[in-house]
Each structure stands twice: as structure tokens, then as C-alpha cells.
Design an enzyme around this catalytic site. Structure first.
Site, short mmCIF file in Angstrom:
data_model
loop_
_atom_site.label_atom_id
_atom_site.label_comp_id
_atom_site.label_asym_id
_atom_site.label_seq_id
_atom_site.Cartn_x
_atom_site.Cartn_y
_atom_site.Cartn_z
N GLU A 167 5.54 -17.28 34.25
CA GLU A 167 6.91 -16.96 33.86
C GLU A 167 7.19 -15.50 34.18
O GLU A 167 6.68 -14.61 33.51
CB GLU A 167 7.10 -17.21 32.37
CG GLU A 167 6.75 -18.61 31.92
CD GLU A 167 6.38 -18.67 30.44
OE1 GLU A 167 7.21 -18.34 29.60
OE2 GLU A 167 5.23 -19.05 30.12
N HIS B 139 10.34 -22.07 33.10
CA HIS B 139 9.11 -22.43 32.41
C HIS B 139 8.40 -23.62 33.06
O HIS B 139 7.84 -24.48 32.38
CB HIS B 139 9.42 -22.73 30.94
CG HIS B 139 8.32 -22.40 29.98
ND1 HIS B 139 7.11 -23.05 30.00
CD2 HIS B 139 8.25 -21.49 29.01
CE1 HIS B 139 6.35 -22.55 29.03
NE2 HIS B 139 7.02 -21.60 28.41
N HIS C 127 11.92 -17.95 23.13
CA HIS C 127 12.68 -18.61 24.19
C HIS C 127 14.12 -18.93 23.80
O HIS C 127 14.64 -20.01 24.09
CB HIS C 127 11.95 -19.89 24.62
CG HIS C 127 10.63 -19.64 25.28
ND1 HIS C 127 10.32 -18.47 25.94
CD2 HIS C 127 9.51 -20.43 25.38
CE1 HIS C 127 9.09 -18.55 26.42
NE2 HIS C 127 8.57 -19.70 26.09
C1 GLA Z 1 5.41 -19.58 26.31
C2 GLA Z 1 4.73 -18.97 25.16
C3 GLA Z 1 3.68 -19.87 24.64
C4 GLA Z 1 4.23 -21.24 24.32
C5 GLA Z 1 4.94 -21.79 25.52
C6 GLA Z 1 5.62 -23.09 25.21
O1 GLA Z 1 4.68 -19.52 27.44
O2 GLA Z 1 4.20 -17.70 25.44
O3 GLA Z 1 3.08 -19.31 23.48
O4 GLA Z 1 5.13 -21.14 23.25
O5 GLA Z 1 5.88 -20.88 25.99
O6 GLA Z 1 4.79 -23.98 24.58
#
Ligand code: GLA
Length: 362
Positions: free
Chosen positions: A326, A198, A124
Site C-alpha cells: 500500500e 488495498h 482506512h
Molecule cells: C492494513 C493494516 C492491517 C490490516 C489490513 C486489513 O494493511 O495495516 O493492520 O488492518 O489493512 O486487514
């Protein structure tokens, strides 16, 4: 019913309302913008991380309820416990959503090393992704409803990425209860870009989301290794707990997926605005339909939430308290030549849109 919506309509102003949302740790003032439509649907978004902090939509009895996880004040998003857990509640994610293996990629013959923040991988965007920066905000309205435009310049070298990247995100709350997110970006050097939001949804009032019924029109998903990095294989979902081509409750087969769902689905349709998911929550009657221009969808079931975070109104966020949908390009695309490209070049404009359409099934 008609009377209330007319009354609400007359109170909807052209531009979103804004209010102070606290100060960042380095003392900068943060604002919260609230977009409203004639049905009383309301979304609040802060210029810190472009985070959606609350989203009020009616249930089958016409009662508004908050369907996203989050905090009442910016300090909730900056507490040591929150930063340690790293759930990215409601935030804009970039420069590259999801993982880049070992924080490394090669582009036009040049090797790049990124900030590593998820074991050896980059997740991210790195240590300070787009979720942890202040965006320039411009509230307004368009023919589609109230809007909030957010702009951020990610400088050349930030978190290890090449090129000055200018990103604009426009949130629009439409008259028919959809939250639309339009992303655009330009750069002065070739760079990978993968933008998403997110938000963690819980369309009901229960502690977890296991009873939500989900459909994902995807015949394949990207298989991952133990570090959640794609192996490159696109595997058929047929006959597996990943098959959501017909509706299934999240909890029905989650026990067969170690840790829970945290995978990228390869959407069947790829052109224009196409279907990504539908969700139905039986106790509230609420539905949510997700459409996007993106080829992939990370369906994450809040596996890492463990009850250490308390959100709005003191609510404890335990495992599976919310789920994320997402919309994105596939994880680790810069290292996977067969995946759709995420490289944005100078002279090009990245354009990506996603809508979360709310409704009711009675
Ligand atoms: C995304 C990732 C997860 C986790 C979340 C945040 O969805 O794929 O593994 O890191 O973000 O906690």
C-alpha cells in the site's frame, strides 16, 4: 506467440467492457468494468469501493492467471463474515488510509473526532470508508490504454472528517502490462487525506505468499506500538527482518516479526515517480515492480486472514494467502508533526500516482 498477441490486439476495443456485478444491500446496481490490453492482460474493477476484483497476467509459459484475491460478486464484499474480518480486498482506501490514533487529531486549533473502527483507532477511513461506497464510473481510453475513471464526493463531516472532498481515481491498463492508478483530490476545508489501494497479490498458485521474493528500497521503517500506531521513531532496517534493501523471501524471517509484516517503510527516494518495491515469484516466473509518488509503503502479509473467507472459485483464504503493498503517507501523520504532512487545503490539488508493473523472469 506473435500470432496470438496479434489476434488479441484486433479484439481489444477502445473502451473497457462492463457487466452487472450484483446489487448492494440497499438495492443499488453495481457494475464490473474489465480493461484489456493487446497481450490479453485483464483487470476487472467494480464501482463499489473501486475494488480490483481480478487481474489476469501471464506466467513464464504464457498462461494467464489471476494474481489478486477477491470475490465473483459484490455480495462477497458485503457478507457479514467479510465485514467482520475487514480485509479490504482490492479496494480504494480513504479518506485516510491506515490508522489515526484514538480517531482524534487537531487541525488549525480545532479538535476532530472520527468514527473509531479498529479498537479505539480509526483505520482506512472509518466505519464506511471509500472501500464501501459507490463511485461514479466513466470507462474510456487514453494514449496509455483503457481507463476507468471513478469519482466520489466525500461530504463535510463524513466519518468525522472536515470538508467536502472530491476524489477522482483513474485506473489505466498500459500496453506494457502495468496497472497505473492516478489519484486527485480537492477540498473546501483543510483535511487530512491519504489515498491508497488495498490489493492483495499472490503471483503464484500456492496457498500462501511466503516464497515470493521482495525488495523494498527503504533504509528505515516507522516503529509502531502494540496497536500499530507509530511511536514517531524512524528506525534503521539494517540487521533486522525489516531489511529488504536486498531481495529476501517473505517467509525467510517472518517468524521473527510477531504476527507477520504489517509496517510502513520509509522509501529512500521521495521525489517524482520512484521505486517502492519489486516482487518475484519463482514458480510462475512473474515479477511485479511498484513505483509511486508517495513517501511510504505499508507492506502487509495478510496476517489476519484465517481461512474463514472463501473467494473466487471457492478458494480458501488462509493466513498469508496474499500480500499488500500500500503506497501511502505514513500512518497517524495528523498526530505526528515530524512526518510528511497529509493536510490538503482549499485551493490545493492532491496528486498521487502508483504503478504496478508486471513482467517475467525466466
Ligand atoms: C492494513 C493494516 C492491517 C490490516 C489490513 C486489513 O494493511 O495495516 O493492520 O488492518 O489493512 O486487514
Amino acid at each position: 506467440m506473435a500470432d496470438t498477441s496479434q489476434a488479441a490486439a484486433s479484439t481489444v476495443s477502445a473502451a473497457p467492457k462492463s457487466a452487472p456485478f450484483g446489487k448492494t444491500q440497499d438495492g443499488q446496481e453495481v457494475q464490473l468494468y474489465t480493461l484489456t490490453n493487446a497481450h490479453g492482460v485483464q483487470v476487472s474493477i467494480t464501482n463499489y469501493g473501486g475494488i480490483i476484483t481480478s487481474l489476469l497476467v501471464p506466467d513464464k509459459d504464457g498462461k494467464l492467471g489471476d494474481v489478486v484475491l477477491g470475490f465473483d460478486n459484490v455480495s462477497g464484499y458485503q457478507s457479514p463474515a467479510y465485514l467482520k474480518a475487514g480485509p479490504y480486498f482490492g479496494a480504494l482506501i480513504g479518506r485516510y488510509g491506515n490508522r489515526i490514533a484514538q480517531g482524534k487529531f487537531t487541525l488549525d486549533g480545532k479538535a476532530y473526532s472520527l468514527a473509531q473502527n479498529n479498537g479505539a483507532n480509526t483505520l482506512h477511513g472509518g466505519k464506511q470508508g471509500f472501500d464501501k461506497v459507490l463511485w461514479q464510473a466513466q470507462p474510456g481510453s487514453s494514449a496509455d490504454g483503457q481507463t476507468l475513471q471513478l469519482t466520489y464526493l466525500s461530504k463535510d463531516g463524513e466519518e468525522g472528517y472536515p470538508g467536502n472532498l472530491t476524489v477522482t481515481v483513474v485506473y489505466t491498463l498500459t500496453p506494457d502490462d502495468a496497472l497505473k492508478i492516478d489519484y486527485t483530490a480537492t477540498t473546501d476545508k483543510a483535511t487530512p487525506v491519504n489515498l491508497t489501494n488495498h490489493a492483495y497479490f499472490n503471483l503464484g498458485s500456492g496457498k500462501d505468499i511466503l516464497g515470493h521474493v521482495v525488495t523494498i528500497p527503504a533504509d528505515r521503517y516507522t516503529v509502531v506500538d502494540a496497536g500499530l500506531i507509530p511511536t514517531g521513531e524512524l528506525r534503521a532496517v539494517k540487521g533486522t527482518p525489516f531489511d529488504f534493501t536486498t531481495p529476501h523471501a517473505i517467509g525467510e524471517r517472518i517468524g521473527q516479526v510477531p504476527g507477520g509484516y504489517d509496517h510502513n517503510w520509509v522509501l529512500n527516494e521521495t521525489t517524482g515517480m520512484h521505486a517502492a518495491a519489486t516482487v518475484y515469484e519463482p514458480t510462475s516466473g512473474r515479477t511485479m515492480e511498484v513505483r509511486t509518488t508517495e513517501p511510504g509503503l505499508q507492506f502487509y502479509t495478510g496476517n489476519f486472514l484465517d481461512g474463514t473467507l472463501k473467494g473466487k472459485g471457492g478458494k480458501v483464504y488462509g493466513q498469508h494467502a496474499g500480500f499488500c503493498l500500500e503506497t501511502q503517507h505514513f500512518p497517524d501523520s495528523p498526530n505526528q508533526p515530524k512526518f510528511p504532512s497529509t493536510i490538503l487545503k482549499p485551493g490545493q490539488t492532491l496528486q498521487s500516482s502508483t504503478t504496478y508493473q508486471f513482467g517475467l523472469r525466466k
